[in-house]
Design a protein around this motif. Structure first.
Motif, short mmCIF file in Angstrom:
data_model
loop_
_atom_site.label_atom_id
_atom_site.label_comp_id
_atom_site.label_asym_id
_atom_site.label_seq_id
_atom_site.Cartn_x
_atom_site.Cartn_y
_atom_site.Cartn_z
N ARG A 36 0.83 -1.21 0.00
CA ARG A 36 0.00 0.00 0.00
C ARG A 36 0.87 1.26 0.00
N GLN A 37 1.90 1.26 0.83
CA GLN A 37 2.75 2.45 0.91
C GLN A 37 3.58 2.64 -0.35
N TRP A 38 4.11 1.55 -0.90
CA TRP A 38 4.86 1.67 -2.14
C TRP A 38 3.97 2.18 -3.27
N MET A 39 2.74 1.67 -3.33
CA MET A 39 1.81 2.10 -4.37
C MET A 39 1.41 3.56 -4.18
N LEU A 40 1.28 4.00 -2.94
CA LEU A 40 0.95 5.40 -2.66
C LEU A 40 2.02 6.32 -3.23
N MET A 41 3.28 5.96 -3.00
CA MET A 41 4.39 6.77 -3.51
C MET A 41 4.46 6.72 -5.03
N ARG A 42 4.32 5.52 -5.57
CA ARG A 42 4.39 5.39 -7.03
C ARG A 42 3.27 6.16 -7.70
N ARG A 43 2.06 6.05 -7.14
CA ARG A 43 0.90 6.72 -7.72
C ARG A 43 1.11 8.23 -7.77
N ALA A 44 1.59 8.81 -6.66
CA ALA A 44 1.80 10.26 -6.59
C ALA A 44 2.80 10.72 -7.65
N LEU A 45 3.90 9.99 -7.79
CA LEU A 45 4.93 10.39 -8.73
C LEU A 45 4.50 10.19 -10.19
N GLU A 46 3.93 9.03 -10.49
CA GLU A 46 3.60 8.75 -11.89
C GLU A 46 2.45 9.61 -12.40
N MET A 47 1.55 10.02 -11.52
CA MET A 47 0.50 10.93 -11.96
C MET A 47 1.09 12.27 -12.38
N GLU A 48 2.08 12.74 -11.64
CA GLU A 48 2.71 14.01 -12.01
C GLU A 48 3.54 13.86 -13.28
N VAL A 49 4.22 12.74 -13.40
CA VAL A 49 5.04 12.50 -14.59
C VAL A 49 4.18 12.48 -15.85
N VAL A 50 3.05 11.77 -15.79
CA VAL A 50 2.22 11.65 -16.99
C VAL A 50 1.59 13.00 -17.37
N ALA A 51 1.34 13.85 -16.37
CA ALA A 51 0.81 15.18 -16.66
C ALA A 51 1.86 16.02 -17.41
N VAL A 52 3.11 15.90 -16.99
CA VAL A 52 4.20 16.61 -17.68
C VAL A 52 4.36 16.05 -19.09
N ALA A 95 -3.23 13.53 -26.89
CA ALA A 95 -4.22 14.61 -27.03
C ALA A 95 -3.84 15.84 -26.24
N ARG A 96 -2.71 15.78 -25.55
CA ARG A 96 -2.21 16.90 -24.74
C ARG A 96 -3.23 17.31 -23.68
N GLN A 97 -3.71 16.31 -22.95
CA GLN A 97 -4.70 16.54 -21.89
C GLN A 97 -4.13 16.07 -20.55
N PRO A 98 -3.40 16.93 -19.83
CA PRO A 98 -2.75 16.53 -18.57
C PRO A 98 -3.72 16.01 -17.51
N VAL A 99 -4.87 16.66 -17.36
CA VAL A 99 -5.83 16.23 -16.34
C VAL A 99 -6.34 14.83 -16.64
N GLN A 100 -6.68 14.59 -17.90
CA GLN A 100 -7.16 13.26 -18.29
C GLN A 100 -6.06 12.22 -18.15
N ALA A 101 -4.84 12.61 -18.49
CA ALA A 101 -3.71 11.68 -18.37
C ALA A 101 -3.51 11.25 -16.92
N LYS A 102 -3.62 12.21 -15.99
CA LYS A 102 -3.49 11.88 -14.57
C LYS A 102 -4.61 10.95 -14.13
N SER A 103 -5.80 11.19 -14.60
CA SER A 103 -6.95 10.35 -14.24
C SER A 103 -6.76 8.92 -14.75
N GLU A 104 -6.27 8.78 -15.97
CA GLU A 104 -6.06 7.44 -16.54
C GLU A 104 -4.95 6.70 -15.80
N MET A 105 -3.90 7.42 -15.42
CA MET A 105 -2.81 6.78 -14.68
C MET A 105 -3.29 6.35 -13.29
N ALA A 106 -4.09 7.19 -12.64
CA ALA A 106 -4.62 6.84 -11.32
C ALA A 106 -5.48 5.59 -11.41
N ASN A 107 -6.32 5.53 -12.41
CA ASN A 107 -7.18 4.35 -12.61
C ASN A 107 -6.34 3.10 -12.83
#
Length: 232
Positions: free
Chosen positions: A89-105, A198-210
């Motif tokens: 759970r903790q590893w996934m929490l850290m990974r999720r936070a980082l990869e959501m930001e990465v995919v938005a960039v 499609a250059r949609q950062p918000v959508q990209a973050k949502s898809e990565m979170a899912n």
């Protein structure tokens, strides 16, 4: 029928000492699921397979115990550790936070060439699924995520994410054999790619979170069916 130790020894590479080879092979056997949680580690078998002393195998096992992959008990010997759900759970929490930001960039700044690289990776993923190549698909899955940080030159972020992915390797490989998981993962990768393209950062973050949240959902479902593999 060959043992895990014999199979590992046949597949070893020439690089490194025999002790290092035995350590890496034992680690791969645990991470890949070839050695399931609670499986005793037969030191004699591994000594014979890698032609090393009992002390050398003990040293390798102690390294794995330090990494949390093996448990060493005086009266019981050495055996493969269970997967700790709280750690996951903790590893996934850290990974999720980082990869959501990465995919938005990525959605904002990724070059066309890097996008083409992601698209090519997806094509290879589809081919791996069609041919039933789970190992190949696993490597492409890891590469898909790593390509994002590399394309953006986020070396320091990659230095944090790579160890997290290593810690989660046992979970990912455990779930990989679940019905339809590769297909579902591929569809989620396609959705991530589409949002980036499609250059949609918000959508990209949502898809990565899912995408990453599904790992935890499936893990809990799997743990309910195989309680002997896990501990809180």
């Amino acid at each position: 029928m060959f043992s895990a130790a014999s199979a590992a020894a046949r597949g070893r590479k020439a690089q490194g000492s025999k002790v290092d080879q035995a350590y890496l092979a034992l680690k791969r056997a645990i991470v890949s699921g070839a050695l399931a949680p609670e499986t005793p580690i037969d030191k004699t078998e591994w000594c014979a397979a890698f032609e090393v002393s009992r002390l050398s195998i003990t040293t390798a096992i102690n390294r794995l115990a330090f990494e949390g992959l093996v448990v060493v008990e005086p009266q019981r010997g050495s055996y493969v550790a269970k997967i700790r759900l709280e750690d996951v759970r903790q590893w996934m929490l850290m990974r999720r936070a980082l990869e959501m930001e990465v995919v938005a960039v990525c959605a904002a700044d990724m070059s066309d060439d890097a996008l083409a690289g992601l698209e090519k990776n997806l094509a290879y993923q589809k081919a791996a699924i069609s041919s039933g190549d789970l190992e190949g698909f696993h490597e492409l899955d890891t590469g898909f995520h790593r390509q994002m940080t590399e394309a953006l030159g986020l070396a320091r972020v990659g230095e944090v994410l790579d160890p997290l992915r290593t810690h989660l390797e046992r979970v990912r490989r455990t779930l990989l054999t679940e019905p339809a998981r590769p297909q579902n993962t591929f569809r989620e990768h396609e959705a991530i790619y589409a949002a980036i393209a499609a250059r949609q950062p918000v959508q990209a973050k949502s898809e990565m979170a899912n995408h990453l949240d599904r790992v935890l959902r499936e893990l809990h479902a799997y743990a309910a069916k195989h309680p002997g593999f896990f501990e809180e």
